[in-house]
Motif scaffolding. Structure first.
Motif, PDB file in Angstrom:
ATOM      1  N   ILE B  41       0.795  -1.041   0.030  1.00 48.69           N
ATOM      2  CA  ILE B  41      -0.041   0.028  -0.023  1.00 48.69           C
ATOM      3  C   ILE B  41       0.888   1.183   0.008  1.00 48.69           C
ATOM      4  O   ILE B  41       0.579   2.280  -0.602  1.00 48.69           O
ATOM      5  CB  ILE B  41      -1.089   0.036   1.160  1.00 48.69           C
ATOM      6  CG1 ILE B  41      -1.799  -1.182   1.135  1.00 48.69           C
ATOM      7  CG2 ILE B  41      -1.913   1.228   1.500  1.00 48.69           C
ATOM      8  CD1 ILE B  41      -2.186  -1.510   2.562  1.00 48.69           C
ATOM      9  N   GLN B  42       1.900   1.074   0.834  1.00 49.89           N
ATOM     10  CA  GLN B  42       2.964   2.208   0.811  1.00 49.89           C
ATOM     11  C   GLN B  42       3.462   2.798  -0.472  1.00 49.89           C
ATOM     12  O   GLN B  42       3.462   3.890  -0.649  1.00 49.89           O
ATOM     13  CB  GLN B  42       3.901   1.928   1.807  1.00 49.89           C
ATOM     14  CG  GLN B  42       4.606   3.130   2.256  1.00 49.89           C
ATOM     15  CD  GLN B  42       3.716   3.947   3.105  1.00 49.89           C
ATOM     16  OE1 GLN B  42       3.239   3.628   4.306  1.00 49.89           O
ATOM     17  NE2 GLN B  42       3.878   5.353   2.899  1.00 49.89           N
ATOM     18  N   ARG B  43       3.826   1.980  -1.236  1.00 51.34           N
ATOM     19  CA  ARG B  43       4.276   2.580  -2.623  1.00 51.34           C
ATOM     20  C   ARG B  43       3.209   3.509  -3.427  1.00 51.34           C
ATOM     21  O   ARG B  43       3.770   4.216  -3.794  1.00 51.34           O
ATOM     22  CB  ARG B  43       4.352   1.119  -3.652  1.00 51.34           C
ATOM     23  CG  ARG B  43       4.760   1.385  -5.118  1.00 51.34           C
ATOM     24  CD  ARG B  43       4.856   0.308  -5.977  1.00 51.34           C
ATOM     25  NE  ARG B  43       4.776   0.546  -7.293  1.00 51.34           N
ATOM     26  CZ  ARG B  43       3.627   0.880  -7.996  1.00 51.34           C
ATOM     27  NH1 ARG B  43       2.591   0.952  -7.354  1.00 51.34           N
ATOM     28  NH2 ARG B  43       3.567   1.154  -9.258  1.00 51.34           N
ATOM     29  N   ASP B  44       2.132   3.171  -3.369  1.00 52.81           N
ATOM     30  CA  ASP B  44       1.103   4.064  -3.882  1.00 52.81           C
ATOM     31  C   ASP B  44       0.809   5.560  -3.182  1.00 52.81           C
ATOM     32  O   ASP B  44       0.697   6.333  -3.682  1.00 52.81           O
ATOM     33  CB  ASP B  44      -0.554   3.210  -4.276  1.00 52.81           C
ATOM     34  CG  ASP B  44      -0.220   2.371  -5.431  1.00 52.81           C
ATOM     35  OD1 ASP B  44       0.678   2.288  -6.199  1.00 52.81           O
ATOM     36  OD2 ASP B  44      -1.360   1.695  -5.537  1.00 52.81           O
ATOM     37  N   LEU B  45       0.874   5.202  -1.869  1.00 50.25           N
ATOM     38  CA  LEU B  45       0.758   6.387  -1.040  1.00 50.25           C
ATOM     39  C   LEU B  45       2.057   7.251  -1.274  1.00 50.25           C
ATOM     40  O   LEU B  45       1.842   8.599  -1.355  1.00 50.25           O
ATOM     41  CB  LEU B  45       0.987   5.919   0.502  1.00 50.25           C
ATOM     42  CG  LEU B  45      -0.648   5.405   1.097  1.00 50.25           C
ATOM     43  CD1 LEU B  45      -0.349   4.939   2.548  1.00 50.25           C
ATOM     44  CD2 LEU B  45      -1.755   6.431   0.717  1.00 50.25           C
TER      45      LEU B  45
END
Lengths: 276, 276, 276, 276
Positions: B41-45
């Motif tokens: 998820i962090q990648r897109d955030l």
């Protein structure tokens, strides 16, 4: 759940196929105490109904609506209002030729893949005949909005194929077969459509809807914004390919200083366009 | 009901204000058995987060996401996945100047009228900070769609103010601050934005999203068509003023013979544009 | 859709496993303007929390609740209220012995069949720990109902195993570990429970909840009657096997003339029992 | 939203008043491809219809059901199935005497307070006539459950006033006017009812419904448990005052060792009772 219900507080559950026995809906959530007769709904159905000019589908339907419930002694009771429109012109035989053909731009193939079954009679459930139910339920909603809140909702055709139609007057829209708010452009549109029809072709259109007097605060943040609900309702109409609100796509090229409206105490006005 | 839940089978309920303790969501309906870690998820955030270039908001947030539930031994369990992002840079003081001013084009006035209370700290719930939650939940959805169905969803900027951006390659989008699929236009866009920012102004943009490999039959007729759901989701994003699918508004001027796609066995491709 | 959301206007979406990082919920639809602090919720959580007497589970949890959103300057804003309770006593090791055993009367087997994955740590999502979230969200609802409508909602234990507990006074319920409204029966219940526990056994109980001051007309006909909503909410609590309202099953043997209440102008009172 | 829709995947939206033109419903979500004719539904309506014995209401209705949509060439298509039952015996005049009287145990007063309008014709929407629609929609659901999953659902009367009815055989239930699974008790029940009716009184009853072959894992944790959904559906029926599942209230006095079922590989069986 299966997509045949629209709305939350004023909630419409629709049914019916193009060539089945009937189409109709249940309106759940209409407030009690509003005067309502079939004639209030019939007026809008008559404006929509097929066969009224040479420019629209030639199917023959009276589209007579019957109110089955929810009205007692001429007033809504707060209970569900069921509306029934019998299909009179099934003519399924006309469609036998396409029983094993899939039409581009229609949902024939999609339904067949999704459900494993195909109702080839004029598209069955996917037919644009379903929009008669939207019109009927919408007539009730519009009456309530007008009487209770003073909201006025009107629409007109603003583009037909390549031809833009400037707004002149709301009084023109019911006096021509295109629902344009501009009487002088009608002969040009008729000539354009006649030629197009003779060539066996069709074209797209743009419709603009304007709501006046909308109170501040309607809709629900953040996923249920009024814009979002309207976009969903309009994009769910067969063949609609785009929806804009306010300045729409034109806002892309605007600067922020140009785009921002100063807030004024006048009653709000929302305008929505859609293309198909 | 109050608008903070999006979706039916994959259902996201969002919370949080721009300058409150945290933002986040509960994802209900993610299927079990999918590998999932915060890093997915962090990648897109990280792609979305503020402060990454001079062209975006300068707020300082790491936007670190924590998974609070729904994952056991590295896999989803079918139970609700709660995501938590702590706000680190409240800076409410910056907003005290606008505590008694309403900004045009924002929902300040609307919230105040609707709720009788105003969270003036950066817009509170109406802040575009809410979109971080859409990104986080969307990262889970996208992972599932890719792994289970082979669906690829990608977006790029196709217009910035008056400047159209032709597509060159998906490989370019992460190598520039505008997410354009065209490396040669980047200097021109930077110059345009620098000048605009110095003049104290801003502009609109158009984003195009393309989903490839979408199976036939997704979405529900007649009010829950995939087009309608996407239109609602996109129009619900702050500042979006228009949504198109396929040929969009260009289809108005097309003839039917020109507009119709012949159906082919290749996997389907949907394209969606929105303006803001 | 996946069952973790309860309610329509006041809508609770819950998350969290017995031994995951946290449990909590998002309350969407709480009206704006109500004073709310964590302490308003903590009081009810403290009454529920484990380890408060030898008659309940000995798990150690402070069950401290944090409000993450929806409250600004001490008042609700109308935006979603997210509540977070960190789990402090995971003790997953205690459960390793049952990692490959299914317990009767629990949903271990059901989850495993349904999801193909098993979170054996104390039942994971199916743990009765989930009820802490109901208590927390319920504390907000109850505060609103009391302050806005004057509705009082109270419950007490009316049967423990074979022992019926006659009502004496609401003042007794917080002065004993069983929440009975009868101080004289407490020693008998303690002796009964001590003996039962030593024999390695357990028993059922009946709880009666009484709402006073409920306005006429709440709930929605015909499938959303208040009775129906309450029955669903109560039957959805782990281990509840029956729900009654009013005279309940006793009404079967009553004659109509005996069962009918004459309507009086006094404020209404609803009583509900459930067994587990 | 307004309470006239029941279910999620198989979703029933109901309409109609006791003495309006018609009652009916829209069933949205019935899977495609199932053989369905009006006769499949009529059988259950005939079992329910008034006037079949001296022990039930003497209203005269044929309760003939018409399928308006959702079936093509004898099979369901996956589109909404609309069912229509015309009212034939309005006899509104019979009710004029109660136009300004409120009946205890009925919702007359509640509707009047809630909606500010009263349909006094036999209770209007609150009439138990609404249950005909539940029966009709339920007949479709039951056919699907049986054909697709092998689930059998049957009910019988297990208590009439003070008289308990032991189960003897499912074959008896359609051979007596009480739907008891016990032919020898019928004369006793007839005598009891005749005496009660002559005295101008009525009594309660208990019905037990048994579902066999229910697959593991149906229903949704945690608020959408199958128990909770069934409790809501049953408690929403007019006059129902209690719902039990499994051992029900009897479980209160059971010890845990006694209450627990050992899990066996046989197909599951659910039993539900309700009182009215």
């Amino acid at each position: 759940m299966s997509g045949n219900t629209l709305g939350t507080l004023f909630c419409v559950t629709s049914f019916g196929e193009s060539h089945g026995p009937a189409i109709g809906c249940v309106v759940d959530g209409c407030p009690p105490g509003m005067a309502l007769a079939a004639s209030d709904i019939q007026r809008d159905l008559d404006r929509r109904k097929p066969g009224t000019s040479r420019h629209v589908t030639q199917r023959r339907e009276s589209d007579s609506v019957e109110i089955l419930s929810g009205v007692f002694e001429g007033r809504t009771t707060g209970t569900p209002i069921a509306l029934l429109i019998r299909n009179e012109d099934p003519r399924s035989k006309d469609y036998s030729a396409i029983a094993d053909t899939f039409r581009p731009g229609h949902a024939d193939y999609t339904y067949w893949q999704k459900y494993g079954i195909r109702d080839y009679r004029g598209g069955g459930r996917q037919s644009a005949r379903e929009t008669a139910v939207r019109v009927a339920a919408g007539a009730i909603a519009r009456k309530w909005l007008r009487e209770r809140y003073g909201v006025t909702i009107r629409g007109h055709l603003t583009q037909l194929g390549p031809k833009l139609v400037p707004f002149k007057s709301w009084e023109h829209i019911d006096a021509n077969p295109f629902f344009v708010a501009n009487d002088t452009i009608v002969p040009e549109l008729e000539a354009f459509m006649d030629k197009l029809r003779k060539s066996g072709d069709s074209c797209g259109a743009r419709v603009t809807v304007i709501a006046e007097g909308v109170p501040v605060g309607w809709g629900e943040p953040v996923y249920g914004k009024l814009d979002a609900d309207l976009a969903s309702a309009m994009m769910g109409i067969n063949a609609v390919k785009g929806v804009e609100i306010g300045a729409g796509f034109a806002s892309v090229a605007q600067n922020g200083t140009e785009h921002s409206d100063e807030m004024t105490p006048q009653s709000s006005m929302m305008n929505f366009s859609m293309s198909s």
